[in-house]
Design a protein around this motif. Structure first.
Motif, short mmCIF file in Angstrom:
data_model
loop_
_atom_site.label_atom_id
_atom_site.label_comp_id
_atom_site.label_asym_id
_atom_site.label_seq_id
_atom_site.Cartn_x
_atom_site.Cartn_y
_atom_site.Cartn_z
N THR A 38 -91.68 42.48 -18.56
CA THR A 38 -90.28 42.39 -18.19
C THR A 38 -89.99 41.04 -17.55
O THR A 38 -88.94 40.42 -17.80
CB THR A 38 -89.92 43.52 -17.22
OG1 THR A 38 -90.37 44.74 -17.76
CG2 THR A 38 -88.44 43.59 -16.99
N MET A 39 -90.89 40.56 -16.72
CA MET A 39 -90.69 39.26 -16.11
C MET A 39 -90.78 38.14 -17.13
O MET A 39 -90.12 37.10 -16.97
CB MET A 39 -91.73 39.03 -15.00
CG MET A 39 -91.44 39.81 -13.77
SD MET A 39 -89.82 39.38 -13.12
CE MET A 39 -89.12 40.98 -12.93
N THR A 41 -89.56 38.34 -20.12
CA THR A 41 -88.21 38.31 -20.68
C THR A 41 -87.26 37.49 -19.82
O THR A 41 -86.53 36.61 -20.33
CB THR A 41 -87.68 39.74 -20.80
OG1 THR A 41 -88.61 40.54 -21.47
CG2 THR A 41 -86.35 39.76 -21.49
N MET A 42 -87.29 37.72 -18.51
CA MET A 42 -86.41 36.96 -17.63
C MET A 42 -86.78 35.50 -17.61
O MET A 42 -85.92 34.62 -17.52
CB MET A 42 -86.50 37.52 -16.20
CG MET A 42 -85.95 38.89 -16.07
SD MET A 42 -84.38 39.05 -16.90
CE MET A 42 -83.45 37.80 -16.06
N ALA A 60 -85.91 36.65 -26.10
CA ALA A 60 -86.03 37.58 -24.99
C ALA A 60 -85.62 38.98 -25.42
O ALA A 60 -86.24 39.97 -25.02
CB ALA A 60 -85.15 37.11 -23.83
N VAL A 64 -88.24 42.18 -25.14
CA VAL A 64 -88.10 43.34 -24.26
C VAL A 64 -88.32 44.63 -25.06
O VAL A 64 -88.90 45.59 -24.56
CB VAL A 64 -86.74 43.30 -23.53
CG1 VAL A 64 -85.59 43.57 -24.42
CG2 VAL A 64 -86.74 44.25 -22.37
#
Lengths: 90, 127
Positions: A38-39, A41-42, A60, A64
């Motif tokens: 998840t990080m 993706t950010m 991204a 995810v």
């Protein structure tokens, strides 16, 4: 402002990696890898902002989805591989 | 007006960073797997929500806004689902929550994850 977000995301990734290495059970490691995904993706979104390429949001968006499907797939593997009661071989 | 948007997006990005770092510190320091799922799952969702909200405000009216909304909706619905699936799989696999005084399933210093197949041998060895 995006540099602050990038620094925070990198700190979170390092801590999640430490838990993935340390975690005494395998479920700890799956949890840490999910958070790392998840990080990631950010990280891709913010890097797209920082370098002026807004097209990175597509990557991204794909990642995810891949992260979620991968976590659920690994959990299914664990659910079906835990030995239950002794098999009934006739 | 753009000053207001800048201030709100600063606040959102700083709040999102704060919650993500707090969740990661909790993931690192909590003594038991089930408490770590609380830390990782809840702050994961909230931190990413706030960060994405800040990015959406900075972006302006573009096609990327719709993509950010998709990512946000997806993470909002699947991160708690993955956390629940993980906790359920761990419960089925036999990982027991810690009782008071234990850290990571160990009492007085042994690091081991308790699976059902191990627990009978450990009980016989202790008694």
């Amino acid at each position: 402002m995006f540099v602050a977000a990038m620094a925070a995301i990198i700190v979170v990734m390092v801590l999640a990696l430490v838990r993935a290495i340390l975690g005494p059970s395998e479920y700890d490691r799956i949890l840490a890898v999910n958070k790392f995904g998840t990080m990631t993706t950010m990280f891709i979104c913010v890097i797209g902002f920082l370098t002026g390429r807004p097209d990175f949001v597509d990557i991204a968006l794909v990642y995810v989805l891949v992260n979620f499907v991968g976590t659920i797939a690994v959990l299914r593997y664990y659910e079906y591989s835990v030995p239950k009661n002794d098999s009934q071989d006739n | 007006m753009s000053m207001l948007i800048d201030i709100i997006s600063w606040l959102a990005i700083l709040g999102g960073s704060f919650f993500s770092i707090t969740g990661a510190v909790g993931l690192f320091r909590f003594p038991d797997f089930y408490s770590r799922t609380h830390a990782a799952g809840m702050t994961d969702t909230l931190g990413v929500l706030l960060l994405l909200f800040g990015l959406m405000l900075q972006n302006g009216w573009d096609i990327n806004l719709a993509k950010y909304v998709f990512i946000l909706m997806f993470i909002y619905f699947t991160s708690p689902t993955a956390t629940h699936a993980l906790a359920k799989a761990a419960m089925h696999g036999g990982l027991m929550p810690a009782v008071e005084g234990e850290i990571d399933g160990e009492i007085e210093g042994e690091v081991e994850s308790e699976l059902d197949s191990n627990r009978d041998e450990k009980d016989k060895a202790k008694s």
